[in-house]
Structure formats: C-alpha cells, structure tokens
Scaffold this active site. Structure first.
Site, PDB file in Angstrom:
ATOM      1  CE  LYS A 242       5.122  -4.462   4.320  1.00 33.62           C
ATOM      2  NZ  LYS A 242       3.427  -4.676   4.593  1.00 33.62           N
TER       3      LYS A 242
ATOM      4  CB  SER B   7       3.067  -3.376   0.502  1.00 31.36           C
ATOM      5  OG  SER B   7       2.661  -2.915   2.617  1.00 31.36           O
TER       6      SER B   7
ATOM      7  CB  SER C 265      -0.344  -4.680   2.079  1.00 28.45           C
ATOM      8  OG  SER C 265      -0.166  -3.091   2.471  1.00 28.45           O
TER       9      SER C 265
END
Lengths: 463, 63
Positions: A74, A149, A173
């Site tokens: 990420k 996210s 997330s």
C-alpha cells in the site's frame, strides 16, 4: 495461484521467482489501465529482487514461504528510494530513505516488491476513489468501488497482479476491501505488527496487516510481519507463535463461536445475513458450538471510534491542512475540518469509554472463543454512489460500509475478514471473526476450517 | 440548526475560519448527542490519567 501454491512450486523448482514476477508484471500491464490498482510499478527492482531470490535458492538458501513471492505494498508504507504518496498530492514527490517495518520484514523474508498500490487519499475513506490518482475499480464489477482505503492492494491480489499485499486498517481499511473483493484480510491485535514507517492517520487506531487470497496465505504473511519493534511505541513485546493452520482436516470441536443478538445482524442486505448464518452453521457442522451473545451498543462504539479518529487525524494533518488546503480532496478536507472542531473533552471521554467497552468485550470473549459477524452489511456500491438502501432505510454509503468494522479498531482486537459467499449478482460478501487479544492463531485456524469446507476462494473475478 | 445541549457548531467553525456543510454539522451534532448520552457509562471513580499511563520501555526485545 496462492502464496503457498507458488511457494511449493518454487521449492519444487517447477517455477522460478523471475517467472512468477514476470507473470504478475504482465497482469499489471494488462489490467492496471482499467482497474488502477497501482500508483507505482517497480518492474526493474522486482526483477532484480526475483533474480536474487532465484540465486539464493539455487545456492541452497530458503528464507521461508515468501522467498521469491511477488507482493505489493500500500502506498502509505515508506519504501527506500521508491515514491510513497499516501495517495495524496501533499506527498506526491516524497521518496523516503528508509523502509517501513512491514516492507523491511517482507524483504528480509525474500519477498519481491512489485510496486505501490493506490488507496483512498491519506487512507482517510473507504471508497478508494482517489482524486489525484484516479478511482480504483472492483474487478468483480469495474463500475463498483473495491472498498478502501487499501483498495489497490485488494484489487492487486484479487486479480493475480500480486500474490499478497500489505494494507492498513484504521476504521476497516483492510476488512472492507477484503469483503468487497472476496479476499482474506487480517487486522492483527494492536501492537502485534509494527506501524513504523506507515504514514499515520489515527495513531491509536492504525493497524498493519495482510490482504491475501486465502486464510493460510494470511497466516504466512502475518508470520513474517508479527513481532516486536522498538521503533513503534505501540509495539508489544511478546513471542510470535506459529500461525499456520493445519493443512487439512481441521475440527472445530470444543470451540464456542459467539453470534451477536444485537446490532451486527440488524440493517443488512438479506443475502449477507444468509451467507454469514450459513457460515455459522458450517462452523457448527465442523464441531463448534454457536452461542448467542449480547454486545455493548455498536452504534455507541462506532461514535467513540469516530471521535477518536476525527481528532487524531486532524492532529496528524494540522501542519498541512492550514497551508496546503487546496491540495486535499474535498471529502478528506471535510473530515479534517470536522476533526479540528471536536471538543477535547469528547476525545478524552471517548478514550475512557473505549477502555470501559473493551473490558465488556473481554468478559464476553472469556465465555466464547470468538465472535462471527458480517464484515459489510452490503455488497460493493457503485463508484460515486452517495447513499445506499439497506434494511429499509437509506444510509450514507461510507457509514454503511464501515458500520460493522470500525468499532474493532477502537478495541484493538484481532479480526480476520474472509469471504462468506456471493450475491445473486455475483458480488462477494464478507464476514469477520473477532478474537481475544493476540489470539490470531485461533482465528486463522477457524477461518481455514471454514475456507476448506466452503471452497469460496476458488472463485475468481470474471476478467 | 444546533442541538440545544451541544455546541453551536456553525459559530465555532466560523471562529476558526472553517466552512462546514449542513451535512457535516448534522453529523457533528449527532456525534455530540451520542457522546453526551454516553457520559452515563463513564466510571467516574476511575483515575482518568490511567488511560494515558506511560508504559516503561521493555528492556530487551524477545526476538
């Protein structure tokens, strides 16, 4: 191919790390223009690392199941000499001179870094509709969000662009994208995995964990990520057990699984309700005892988590929002503004209440081994969809998506999200197993037993 | 419209030169109402500073 399948193929010399890496890079080249999962692809570095892994294996060195496995990170985890944007304009040219703990640990285990994945700006939201790097699209239906996210990480794994990926979870997330993309996602106990080098959002709520195709893959990645790190003030110094569940034949005999009577099964898409109950009966069939439990108010716990996140995120972003406001997307700027107005008394009371409710949860988890609840009350919404009708009421899409996940960030408990089934429209639906602090091993064992029985991970997006 | 028991969000926001939408104000009002209601759950005999107690650093990592 799963991580463990690839690891077995590497050990048996049926495939090389370079071949696996090239296959992933080809998938990225083919799919990323549509799905937008990656912000940065480090093809040259990946091939260099893959060649190194192959060389080490040829020389007799085996770093474990992740040795030579292509993974994605990420884009809020710092990567030495590689752009780390946090999905923002603020950090659009930030190139760290160090690796985040999770990046370093995976590298030490021999994993190959394919690149950095797209996310909701600053990880502050669950749509992954990023105003600066474009919307991440759900591979099960590209008109829908993948959740966030950690949306790019989820899409990368769901489509085979990467075999595993790192994610962060401050209010769901990891678990929301796992649910919307049909994956396994693990939010470990707070303190189990180091947050060092993860750009912060809510410093008492942020968790780092894996997104994978299967439960056993998640166990393999957690095995590498878990452990004490003095650079993270929240890191907990306790031994790391063997997380890998048995290869087959797991019985759940003697285990008690709590099914909440309140909150978690209210206001759901009926398909989600049926899927999670079907999983509960599957667990019962495997020997577990289902126990009705009553939990403290879920809405109240969500508000405590919201107050905490609004205040902490505003504190994190204060140096930037005052001077560089125009560089923020509208939704994130609004949340930061709201956080700047939260009274200090509310933040402090939220911390006291958080501890109180944690005590109640621990009492309940002394009577059952884990809780089984849905992950999201709905299937993935469409990109740009502001509201969703669920349980006869219209609800803000973002609040609906986080309603069943957010509270566990405030409690710091470990939560394993895994597929529960598919809707009639062919979209994934997810559930959560919630455990006692540092009891990730048991959650992974139960998850693996359910996965073996349901076979849901065999289904892949129709690309 | 502000909650009669909660802060006047619009006034507070304007004082800080923050523009809030009606939706954001409604959300803050809802949060404030819930937080007010939750005061009843607080253990007032607890020493509040315990929540923020510093833990001494561990001498040596296990691993």
């Amino acid at each position: 191919m799963t991580v463990l399948e690839a690891a077995a193929a590497l050990r048996q010399k049926r495939v090389s790390s370079v071949e696996l890496t090239l296959a992933c890079l080809e998938r990225i080249e083919k799919l990323n223009p549509t799905l937008n999962a990656f912000i940065t692809v480090t093809a040259g570095l990946a091939l260099e690392q893959a060649r190194q892994a192959d060389g080490e294996r040829a020389g007799g060195l085996d770093r474990g199941p992740l040795h030579g496995i292509p993974v994605a990170h990420k884009d809020l985890f710092c990567t030495k000499d590689v752009l780390t944007t946090s999905g923002s304009r603020i950090f659009s040219s930030y190139v760290p001179n160090f690796d985040a703990a999770c990046v370093w640990r995976l590298r030490q285990a021999g994993a190959v870094m394919l690149g950095k994945t797209n996310l909701h700006e600053h990880a502050y939201g669950i749509t992954s509709t990023n105003p600066h790097y474009g919307a991440v699209r759900n591979p099960w239906d590209p008109q829908r969000i993948p959740g966030g996210s950690s949306g790019g990480s989820a899409v990368a794994v769901a489509t085979g662009m990467a075999l595993a990926a790192t994610g962060s979870d401050t209010g769901g997330s990891i678990r929301v994208p796992a649910s919307y993309c049909g994956l396994t996602g693990l939010k470990p106990t707070f303190g189990r995995v180091s947050k060092f080098g993860a750009l912060p959002l809510g410093f008492s709520l942020d968790h780092v964990g894996p997104l994978t195709r299967t439960v056993r893959d998640a166990a393999a990645v957690l095995q590498v990520l878990a452990g004490y790190d003095p650079r993270d003030a929240c890191s907990v110094n306790r031994p790391v057990p063997d997380y890998m569940p048995p290869a087959a034949g797991i019985s759940l005999q003697g285990l008690k699984i709590g099914l909440p009577e309140n909150f978690f099964f209210e206001k759901l898409d009926p398909q989600v309700d049926h899927a999670v109950h079907f999983l509960a009966y599957t667990a019962q069939d495997l020997g577990a005892e289902l126990v009705d439990v009553r939990l403290p108010g879920g809405h109240q716990l969500n508000v405590i988590a919201q107050v905490t996140l609004l205040a902490e995120a505003a504190s994190v972003h204060e140096p930037y929002i005052r001077r560089r406001r125009k560089e923020y997307g509208g939704d994130v700027a609004t949340l930061i503004d709201m956080g700047r107005l939260i009274p200090a008394t509310d933040y402090i009371q939220a911390q006291r209440l958080r501890r109180r409710i944690q005590g109640v949860y621990l009492d309940i988890l002394a009577k059952v081994d884990c809780l089984l609840v849905p992950a999201t009350p709905i299937v993935a919404p469409h990109i740009g969809q502001a509201e969703v009708a669920v349980g006869g009421q219209v609800e803000d899409t973002r609040l609906a998506s986080t309603r069943l996940v957010r509270g566990f960030n405030a409690l710091g408990l470990p939560v394993l999200a895994l597929p529960a089934g598919f809707s009639q429209g062919g979209l994934p639906m997810g559930c959560q197993l919630v455990g006692r602090p540092f009891d990730e091993g048991l959650l992974l064992r139960i998850g693996a037993a359910l996965e073996d029985r349901t076979g849901l991970t065999a289904r892949t997006p129709p690309l | 419209m502000s909650s009669s028991l909660g802060p006047a969000w619009k006034t507070i926001a304007e004082a800080q030169k923050i523009q809030l939408s009606e939706t954001s104000i409604q959300r803050l009002e809802a949060i404030a109402r819930t937080m007010l209601g939750l005061r009843g759950m607080i253990d007032w005999s607890e020493e509040p500073a315990q929540v923020f107690t510093a833990t001494p650093p561990t001498e040596k990592p296990v691993e």
